[in-house]
Structures are given as C-alpha cells and as structure tokens.
Motif scaffolding. Structure first.
Motif, short mmCIF file in Angstrom:
data_model
loop_
_atom_site.label_atom_id
_atom_site.label_comp_id
_atom_site.label_asym_id
_atom_site.label_seq_id
_atom_site.Cartn_x
_atom_site.Cartn_y
_atom_site.Cartn_z
N ALA A 90 36.70 41.82 43.50
CA ALA A 90 36.38 42.29 42.29
C ALA A 90 36.88 41.22 41.31
O ALA A 90 35.77 40.92 40.44
CB ALA A 90 37.38 43.49 42.02
N ILE A 91 37.78 40.42 41.62
CA ILE A 91 37.82 39.18 40.59
C ILE A 91 36.75 38.42 40.69
O ILE A 91 36.12 37.84 39.62
CB ILE A 91 39.27 38.57 40.96
CG1 ILE A 91 40.35 39.46 40.72
CG2 ILE A 91 39.28 37.37 40.40
CD1 ILE A 91 41.73 38.83 41.03
N LEU A 93 33.56 39.01 41.84
CA LEU A 93 32.40 39.60 40.93
C LEU A 93 32.46 39.67 39.59
O LEU A 93 31.59 39.14 38.96
CB LEU A 93 32.12 40.84 41.38
CG LEU A 93 31.81 41.30 42.88
CD1 LEU A 93 31.67 42.70 43.18
CD2 LEU A 93 30.25 40.73 43.32
N VAL A 94 33.52 39.56 38.99
CA VAL A 94 33.79 39.65 37.25
C VAL A 94 33.60 38.12 36.88
O VAL A 94 33.02 37.94 35.96
CB VAL A 94 35.16 40.12 36.93
CG1 VAL A 94 35.51 40.00 35.67
CG2 VAL A 94 35.19 41.76 37.47
N GLU A 95 34.16 37.38 37.73
CA GLU A 95 33.94 35.84 37.46
C GLU A 95 32.54 35.48 37.57
O GLU A 95 32.19 34.42 36.72
CB GLU A 95 34.93 35.09 38.31
CG GLU A 95 36.16 34.85 37.68
CD GLU A 95 37.58 34.25 38.63
OE1 GLU A 95 36.79 33.93 39.74
OE2 GLU A 95 38.55 34.35 38.22
#
Lengths: 128, 302
Positions: A90-91, A93-95
């Motif tokens: 998740a981190i 993908l957000v980055e």
C-alpha cells in the motif's frame, strides 16, 4: 511464451475471485487482464475480487493495470474489490502515485465478498 | 622557535648510543620495572588484578618497542608520534585501563632506565650528561602526549556514548509518539502529538497500516489535536497515510483540526476534499459508530 503465468479465476455465485500468488511480469499481467475481462463478459459477473494477500511486491505496471481493470470491469457492470493488500505494498503504491481512487478495497476476502453482496442487494432493491 | 615537544639532533644521537646497552639488559630492566610496579601504592594490589594483568602485557610490549625505537631516528619519531600514542591509548581504554594506572606504568620506565644509564655510563660523563638530558626530554614528551591523548580519547568516548543514548531516547520517543489504539471492534484511533517530520510520518504510516492489518480495522480516526502546525509537507504525509490505509480497506477520518490549523490549510491550498473530517475525537467516534449502525445512549432510559 511458455513462461506466461496464468492466474486462476474462480466463480462464486455472481462474482469472480482471483487470487494473485506470484509476482506477475508485464506480459503475464496483460494476459491476466485479458482473462479477467473475457471471464466477466462470459459469466456476466456483477463483481470481481482481486485478492492480493500473497503479494509482497507490486510494481507500477501491475498497479496501473489493476486500476485499468477496475475501470473496464465497471463498464461491463462488475464492481472490482481489492482485498488483503499488504501494508508495504500500500505504501509503495501511494508513493508511486497509484492510489487507485476508483477502486473499492476491503481488508480480506470475506469482507470483500460481504461488500459485493450488500451492494448487489442494494441495487436489486433499487429496481423494485 | 624550537618546538617544546621535540627532540634535538643531539638528543637523538645520545639515545641511539644508549640503545644497544639497553637492549642487552632488556629482560633485566623489564623485571625491575615489574618489581617496582608491584610495590607501587597507586596500583591495585596483587598481580591477579585486572589492571595489573593489562599493565604487565602493556609494559612487556612497550619495553621492547621502546628499545627498538631508541635505535633510529624513524623509530623515535614513530614512537613519540601522536598517531601511535593515540592508537595505544585507544586500545588501553577499550581494555579498561584507568588513567592513573596507565600514567604510573609509563613513569615506571623512567624509574628504572634513568638509574640504569647513570650507573652504566659512569665512566663516560659527557655521554651520560647528553643521554640523561635526552631521556628527560623524551619522557616529558611521552607523558605529555599520553596525557593529552587519554583526555581526548575519553572525551570522544563520552561524546559517542552521549550520542548513542540520545539516539536510543529519540527512537523511544518516536515509538511512544504514534500509538495505534483500538477503541472498539474494528475501530482504531491514531492520536498525533507534536511536530511530524518525514521520518516520523513514515513510522506513523507503517504503524497505522500494521495496526489496521493486525486488528482487521475498518475505521481509523486520526486525531491531530496535538499537532501545533500543519504545513503542506505534513498534510501530504497525512494524505499518503490515508490513501495507503484506504488501499488496505480501512476508512479514515481526520479529526481535531482547530481553527488556526483550518485557516492555515485553506491559505496553503491543501485539498482535503476526499477526506472526511470532524471537529474533534468525540464527533469522530459518533460518526464511526453511526456508520457501523451503533450508538451511545443512557443505560436507564425509561
């Protein structure tokens, strides 16, 4: 093209479930997208659950492809739910700027399934 | 202007002449030195003392090195070189040698060598005078350097220890500063207090996501009452955390934005339109409970 990885797509009631277990390279990912859309069309599924519990790494290509699938499946009347995404993924993908704004997410397969059933029930209630 | 802490050419020549004499009596001098040290009141009694053992091995090596060094110009320069002494002091401190013991150990060289030279060179008064002068200067330089290096090294060790302690404390504070609390089945609260930098934001996001996964939480209330200033970078960190949490399947709620922070956010053009916000934690809890079909009401309602 013998090294192409095919992800099994299972049907449960009016929904499809696919669980990605191994990292998909670009060509396998494209194949996966095509398989999903063909299968949605064939089964006239109302929902699709992509279970990512086993994925430790997701690259930008797969991330973008999942967003695309959600949009395309939406056009075919199926709601896409992503389940079991790992915190690290998740981190990442957000980055990468792939927040998948248009996609529904759920903590696990069970909750994803519950969401789809609830949504279908709401839609059907709406017709009456 | 001559440097106080350096040997003259004459000194060096005199020391070179003493070297063979000292070498032939090396073992004898070593024994004398150890005997002298075993009676020294400054040292802990008994050869079994930890420092005693350290000192014995230190002196044995030092004695040989000393005699070797006297023989040549390079040897002297190296022996009295700051880098060699620094290295020696570092090794001794690591092994646990105290300042007093080290200085007494060094002084003991002088205690045995000077009387030895006086006695041996009795029939060569000119050389004896030069040698004694040279030795005095030599010892002055040696002990001064050892003293300087010891203090410098100790200071370095203390500084290092302090830095390590500060790093550990910083980590402890960071761990304490972003707890993830479950307040209801599937509802987490992340109370943020104090300034948020990138490092803390990363930690906070990781902690939040792990918490969501572990508790299988569907709702997260992020309380920023304790964050005094929210700038673009902090807002971005918050948004990233919220997006990542949503990817996991949790809904985030931002509460505790006070009047000042709200004004700053609008002035900075921070867009929180995709995020549900409430005034304070209570309002946030009410909202989440309502979404779950729950509510809080008096027990004795008639």
């Amino acid at each position: 093209m013998s090294d192409l990885i095919r992800v099994p797509i299972l049907q449960i009631e009016q929904f499809l479930v696919a669980s990605i277990q191994v990292p998909l390279h670009d060509s396998s990912a494209v194949q996966f997208r095509d398989d999903l859309l063909t299968e949605i069309h064939r089964t006239r599924a109302r929902g699709l659950i992509l279970d990512m519990t086993a994925m430790d790494v997701v690259d930008s290509f797969l991330g973008k492809l999942i967003g695309d699938v959600a949009e395309m499946a939406g056009l075919m009347g199926a709601t896409v739910v992503i389940t079991g995404l790992q915190p690290a993924v998740a981190i990442t993908l957000v980055e990468l700027g792939l927040s998948l704004e248009g996609v529904v997410t759920a903590l696990n397969l069970e909750k994803g399934m519950a969401y789809l059933r609830r949504r279908l029930a709401q839609e059907e209630a709406g017709y009456e | 202007m001559a440097h106080f802490l350096s040997l003259t050419e004459k000194d060096k020549a005199a020391l070179h002449q003493c070297a063979p004499l000292l070498r032939t009596h090396l073992e004898e001098l070593y024994q004398q030195r150890m005997a002298l040290l075993s009676q020294a009141e400054e040292l802990p009694p008994g050869p079994q003392g930890r420092e005693g053992a350290l000192l014995a091995s230190f002196i044995h090596q030092a004695m040989e090195a000393f005699v070797e060094a006297l023989a040549t110009d390079d040897g002297l320069e190296n022996y009295l070189g700051r880098s060699r002494i620094q290295e020696e002091v570092r090794t001794q401190i690591k092994a646990g040698m105290g300042f007093n013991v080290l200085m007494v150990g060094i002084a003991s060289n002088q205690q045995v060598v000077v009387p030895f030279i006086v006695e041996q060179l009795a029939d060569q008064p000119a050389l004896r005078r030069d040698a004694l002068q040279a030795l005095l200067r030599f010892y002055a330089i040696e002990s001064a350097l050892f003293g300087q290096c010891y203090i410098a090294e100790k200071e370095r060790v203390i500084l290092e220890t302090q830095e390590r302690i500060i790093a550990v404390q910083k980590q402890a504070i960071q761990e304490l500063s972003s707890p993830v609390i479950q307040i209801w089945e599937g509802v987490l609260v992340l109370p943020l207090v104090g300034a948020i930098d990138s490092e803390r934001a990363r930690r906070m996001t990781e902690g939040l996501l792990t918490g969501i996964k572990d508790h299988q939480a569907e709702h997260v209330i992020i309380d920023i009452t304790g964050v005094p200033v929210v700038d673009t970078s902090i807002a971005n960190h918050l948004l990233q955390a919220i997006r990542a949490a949503r990817l996991l399947g949790a809904h985030c709620l931002l509460v505790g934005i006070n009047a000042e922070v709200a004004q700053t956010m609008v002035h900075l053009g921070i867009d929180l339109s995709g995020v549900i916000t409430r005034a304070n934690l209570q309002a946030g809890i009410e909202y989440v409970l309502a979404r779950m079909g729950l509510g809080v009401e008096p027990l004795n309602k008639r």
